[in-house]
Enzyme design. Structure first.
Site, PDB file in Angstrom:
ATOM      1  NE  ARG A   1      14.652  54.920   9.692  1.00 30.99           N
ATOM      2  CZ  ARG A   1      15.113  53.924  10.885  1.00 30.99           C
ATOM      3  NH1 ARG A   1      15.134  53.346   9.724  1.00 30.99           N
ATOM      4  NH2 ARG A   1      15.058  53.752  11.695  1.00 30.99           N
TER       5      ARG A   1
ATOM      6  CG  HIS B   1      12.394  53.457  16.788  1.00 28.45           C
ATOM      7  ND1 HIS B   1      12.598  53.091  17.743  1.00 28.45           N
ATOM      8  CD2 HIS B   1      12.757  53.062  15.734  1.00 28.45           C
ATOM      9  CE1 HIS B   1      12.962  52.128  17.240  1.00 28.45           C
ATOM     10  NE2 HIS B   1      13.362  51.447  16.006  1.00 28.45           N
TER      11      HIS B   1
ATOM     12  CG  ASN C   1      14.375  53.241   6.121  1.00 31.95           C
ATOM     13  OD1 ASN C   1      15.812  53.145   5.956  1.00 31.95           O
ATOM     14  ND2 ASN C   1      13.536  53.042   6.542  1.00 31.95           N
TER      15      ASN C   1
ATOM     16  CD  GLU D   1       9.264  55.168  11.052  1.00 39.08           C
ATOM     17  OE1 GLU D   1       9.251  53.942  10.777  1.00 39.08           O
ATOM     18  OE2 GLU D   1      10.662  55.198  11.329  1.00 39.08           O
TER      19      GLU D   1
ATOM     20  NE  ARG E   1      18.530  46.322  17.753  1.00 40.02           N
ATOM     21  CZ  ARG E   1      17.949  47.675  17.062  1.00 40.02           C
ATOM     22  NH1 ARG E   1      17.118  48.453  17.822  1.00 40.02           N
ATOM     23  NH2 ARG E   1      17.748  47.107  15.809  1.00 40.02           N
TER      24      ARG E   1
END
Ligand code: ADP
Length: 405
Positions: free
Chosen positions: A95, A184, A7, A388, A245
């Site tokens: 990823r 995601h 990743n 993941e 965010r």
């Protein structure tokens, strides 16, 4: 068969080497501050194994190649390593955040795919260029092992058009590909599957709302194992209130701020992505710090927490309506898995919707998937640790088998 999962970010990357037969993580690690005068590396063998203790080193990594080369030498190191030679790595799974409308499935990456992933960079400027870099380096260092890209957007590619379109002139979608892509996806897919497993259900006929609450947060509506709506948008800025965010805001605020303050587009973008969310409200973005502050009476920290929970409750309500019937609500990622206070506040007073949490079960800590609602309720609330890397490794192994067949 061993799969290396990568990743890759712009100045860091995480890795895991996974043995697919037993789905065992052999080792994992993180290289940070690539390009700085001083970088760091942490490497850890699987728990239970010899040398399980975390190994760390501080030294400069001028670029991703330097970091990745060091990791390769650690993987085969007589003391810290877990394999005899790099030829024991069958493939590498990466990823990739943004697959746009081109990549609806994972794929083995060649020159053409590299160019396509790079061409999607305007839609994910913080992520895709870094992924391309990671792919290029790994493809060079491990020429025998195919590199597979697994996209965060893949799982959301099943959204119906009325859910992924923005109500802008249609040409904007046709010409600029401006639409909801969602993020995601690998995590939402995994925890939705695990929820069905925990409840001994098949995915067809199973409706679930998945809440991935980490630094970035998103909520998805999943019907029959397929995503039908998700809270993040064209970029990861949309949806619920996050650490830094803003989530959903009136789109006119962008132009208003520009006119009123003279800020440029880049500055506003950075304000909304890095200085907003809970951090913008109370100066903190780690939920643990926010809890500590609000318990000392910090009103802003309390407000940030209340806004966070309120925004997630709104999505749960909206997706309840989208799905019509909900079998389970799943919490995952850093906050979702570890923070009973957030889960309790988000689900408070939703009994009328059949959503109830058992306070004792909610407080208990476990490492595996579990139900935190009382027996016999209409909607089960579950905590499911996300993984993941296992999904990426599985998709990589499947493509490799296909290629070899
Ligand atoms: P990322 O999105 O970077 O993968 P994570 O999923 O690891 O992030 O989530 C990170 C967030 O999880 C942190 O900001 C922190 O607020 C939260 N978190 C981690 N552990 C706890 C805990 N025990 N209690 C509350 N929040 C936690």
């Amino acid at each position: 068969m061993n799969i290396l999962v990568i990743n890759c970010g712009s100045s860091s990357f995480k890795y895991q080497l996974i043995e697919m037969g037993g789905q065992t993580v052999l080792c994992s690690g993180l290289v940070q501050r690539i390009g700085d005068s001083m970088g760091s590396l942490t490497h850890k063998k699987a728990p239970g194994g010899e040398g399980e203790k975390k190994y760390t080193e501080e030294r400069p990594f001028p670029d991703h190649t330097a970091g990745m080369t060091r990791v390769m030498s650690l993987l085969t190191d007589p003391e810290l390593g877990v394999i005899g030679s790099l030829s024991e790595i069958a493939a590498c799974g990466h990823r990739v955040v943004q697959g746009g409308e081109i990549f609806k499935q994972s794929c083995i990456v060649g020159e053409k795919e590299l160019e396509q992933i790079a061409a999607l960079s305007p839609l994910a400027p913080l992520h895709n260029p870094a992924h391309v870099q990671g792919l290029e380096v790994v493809m060079r260092l491990l020429p025998h092992a195919p590199s597979v890209a697994v996209f965060d957007t893949e799982f959301h590619s099943t959204m119906p058009q009325h859910a992924f379109m923005y109500a802008l002139p249609y040409e904007i979608y046709e010409q600029q590909r401006v639409r909801r892509y969602g993020m995601h996806g690998t995590s939402h897919r995994y925890v939705a599957q695990q929820a069905a497993r925990v409840m001994s259900r098949q995915e067809p006929g199973f409706n679930v709302i998945t809440c991935h609450l980490g630094n970035g947060c998103s909520v998805s509506a999943v019907k029959d194992g397929k995503c039908v709506d998700t809270s993040m948008g064209m970029t990861p800025l949309a949806g619920v209130v996050m650490g830094t965010r803003c989530g959903d805001i009136d789109p006119a605020i962008h132009a208003y701020l520009g006119r009123q303050t003279g800020m440029g587009l880049e500055d506003i973008d950075s304000l909304l992505n890095r200085k907003s969310g809970m951090k913008g409200i109370c100066g903190m973005n780690d939920m643990r710090d926010i809890h500590a502050a609000r318990k000392k009476g910090d009103a802003r920290a309390q407000l940030a927490f209340d806004m966070f929970c309120h925004s997630i409750r709104k999505y749960i309500g909206a997706y309840y309506a989208v799905l019509g019937r909900v079998d389970a609500i799943v919490f995952t990622a850093g906050i979702g898995e570890n923070d009973p206070e957030s889960r309790a506040a988000i689900c408070k007073d939703l009994e009328a919707m059949g959503i109830v949490i058992d306070p004792a079960k909610n407080e208990k800590r476990f490492d595996n998937a579990r139900s935190i609602s009382p027996v016999g309720v209409k909607v089960r609330v579950l905590v499911v640790p996300t993984n993941e890397e296992i999904v990426i490794a599985g998709a990589t192994a499947a493509l490799l088998k296909e290629k070899m067949a």
